[in-house]
Design an enzyme around this catalytic site. Sequence first.
Site, PDB file in Angstrom:
ATOM      1  N   HIS A 134       0.846  -1.191   0.000  1.00 40.81           N
ATOM      2  CA  HIS A 134       0.000   0.000   0.000  1.00 40.81           C
ATOM      3  C   HIS A 134       0.877   1.236   0.000  1.00 40.81           C
ATOM      4  O   HIS A 134       2.032   1.215   0.445  1.00 40.81           O
ATOM      5  CB  HIS A 134      -0.951   0.010   1.200  1.00 40.81           C
ATOM      6  CG  HIS A 134      -0.298   0.355   2.509  1.00 40.81           C
ATOM      7  ND1 HIS A 134      -0.169   1.656   2.975  1.00 40.81           N
ATOM      8  CD2 HIS A 134       0.276  -0.422   3.453  1.00 40.81           C
ATOM      9  CE1 HIS A 134       0.438   1.648   4.145  1.00 40.81           C
ATOM     10  NE2 HIS A 134       0.727   0.407   4.463  1.00 40.81           N
ATOM     11  N   CYS A 135       0.332   2.317  -0.551  1.00 37.71           N
ATOM     12  CA  CYS A 135       1.010   3.606  -0.514  1.00 37.71           C
ATOM     13  C   CYS A 135       0.186   4.544   0.358  1.00 37.71           C
ATOM     14  O   CYS A 135      -0.472   4.098   1.298  1.00 37.71           O
ATOM     15  CB  CYS A 135       1.194   4.163  -1.923  1.00 37.71           C
ATOM     16  SG  CYS A 135      -0.357   4.412  -2.820  1.00 37.71           S
ATOM     17  N   MET A 136       0.178   5.818   0.075  1.00 36.49           N
ATOM     18  CA  MET A 136      -0.529   6.773   0.922  1.00 36.49           C
ATOM     19  C   MET A 136      -2.036   6.591   0.880  1.00 36.49           C
ATOM     20  O   MET A 136      -2.729   6.778   1.877  1.00 36.49           O
ATOM     21  CB  MET A 136      -0.182   8.203   0.478  1.00 36.49           C
ATOM     22  CG  MET A 136       1.206   8.639   0.867  1.00 36.49           C
ATOM     23  SD  MET A 136       1.430   8.682   2.651  1.00 36.49           S
ATOM     24  CE  MET A 136       0.176   9.870   3.096  1.00 36.49           C
TER      25      MET A 136
END
Length: 541
Positions: free
Chosen positions: A28-30
Site C-alpha cells: 500500500h502507498c498513501m
Amino acid sequence: MPEDKNCATAAAILPLVGGAGNLTSIAHCMTRLRLGIQDRSLVQDEALKALPAVMGVVEDDTYQIVLGPGTVARVTPEFERLVAESRAMAPATEPEPTGPPVTSETTTPESATTSTPPATTQPPPTSPATPTAEELAAHGAALKARQKSRNATPVKLFLRRIANIFVPLIPALIGCGIIAGINGLLTNLGWLPSVVPALAAMASGFMSLIAVFVGYNTAKEFGGTPILGGAVAAVIVFPGVTHITAFGQHLSPGQGGVLGALAAALLAVQVEKWCRKAVPEALDVLLTPTLTVLVTGLVTLFGLMFVAGEAATAIGTGANWLLAHGGAFAGLILGGLFLPLVMLGLHQALIPLHTTLIEQQGYTVLLPILAMAGAGQVGAAIAVYLRLPRNRSLRRTIKSALPAGFLGVGEPLIYGVSLPLGRPFITACLGGACGGAFVGFFNQLGDAVGSTAIGPSGWALFPLVKGNHTLATTLTVYALGLAVGYLTGFLATYFFGLSKQMRAELTADPDSAPTPTAAEPAPTTAGSATAPGTPAGLGAP
C-alpha cells in the site's frame, strides 16, 4: 469498532479480487491498496467500486484500490491477515471464478435475452443514448489501459522503478515534516524551549540518513542485496568524509544526497551481479560483499559524491531561479501540464527532484504548484455536477469522489468523469494552470510556498506547507491558489466544458430512461450511430 470496520472492508475486498490464490503481491502507498493480480478476469471492478470504503480503482503495473489516506494503512494489515489465513486453510486450492462482475445498475446481456421475446433481438436504436456513470467509468478505464500500453517504454518503466524507491519513504517524510512544522511554530512563538531541541532531532534525524534508505530501496528494487545498497550509501553521510579530497575539494557529509545514494546503489547492484558470476561459490560469501562495498565505495567517494553534489546544487539553483524570474509563467506551465504528465507516466521523474529540494532547503517549492492541478480537477467536477442536474448516475459518481478529490486523490474524478468526457479534462488543466500561475507569481515576489514532504496534495498538504515567510502568509498563498484553481476549473468547465450536444445527450436521467420495446422500435437515423464501444457524448481529450 474501527477494527471491525477495517476487517469488514478487507473481507469484502478479498473475494472480489479473486481470493487469496489470485494475489501475487500486497502493498500500500498513501491512499491505495496495491495488489499483484494473477488472473485479471476474476476481479470484479464494479462490485469493488460499489463498496462504501472504496473511492475508486486504478489499474497500472498493479491493481490499485483507492481507500484514502489513513484508511488504507488500517485495512492493509487486516487484508494481509485474511489472505494468510485463507492460504493456510486451503494451500492447494486454486481460485475459482466467482461469476460475472456484479453491477449495481445494469443487467447482463444474458439475463436480458432469457426474459425478452425474440422480437427484441432487432438491432438496437442508433439514436444517441445517455451515458451512465458505469459507461463513463468503462470508457475511462479503456483510456487508462490504452495510455498504460503506450507508457510501457523502457524509459518510463525505469522512471516507475525510480518512483518505487521513494514511495516507501513518504510516510517518514510526512511525519518528520509535520514535526518540523510544529517545531518551527513553537520556536517562533517562544513556547516550550526545552522541547524544541527534541523535536528538531526527531524532524532532522531521518533526513540526515535518508541517503541510506534510498540506497537500501534502490538495491532492493533493482535486484541486489538491499543491505549492501544501504552500506555504500552510508558512505555519503559518514562524518569522516571531511578528510577526503576529490577534484581539489574537501568532501562534506551528505554531499550528493539522494542522487549520490541512488547512483551508488545502482553501481553496487551491477558490481554485485558481476561478482556473483565471476567469484567461485566457495569464496562468494566473503569476496562478493567485500568487493561490492570496496569498489562502489571508492567510486562514490572519488567521483559520485562530487558529481551528484554539483547536480543537486544545480537542481536547487535552477528551481529557485525559475520561480524567481518566471514565477507566474513557470507556475502556469507546471500546473497546467501536470495531469498530462501523470497520464504519460513522466511525473515520476519529479520525485527525486522533490526529495533533493527537501534535503537542501527543507521544502520543495514545486509540489504546491503541481497540487493546483488537483484543484482544477475538483472545480471541473463540480461544474459537471451542476450542469447535468438530471443525470443522477453521473452525479452520484461525482458526489462520492469529491471528498477524495479535495484531499488530493484525483484518480476517481479523472478516470470516472473528466477524461472520458474529454473537454472537462482540458478545462481542469486550465484550472490547474491558473492556480499554479497564482502560486508561482507569489514565488516571484519573494513569498516562497513549499512542502516539507511529498505525497499529500489538496487540503491534506496544509500541515506540510512551509515557506520563507510567516506560516500565516504561506498558508494564505496556498489556500488562495487552491481557490483560484477551483474557481477557474469550475468556470471554464461550466461555460466551455460541455457542448450543447453533449449536454443534450447527458442531461436525460439514464436511471429513468424508457427502454424501447419490440412494439415501439426507435427510429434509425443515418449517421447517428456512435462508435462501437464508446458511449454517446464521450470523446478523447
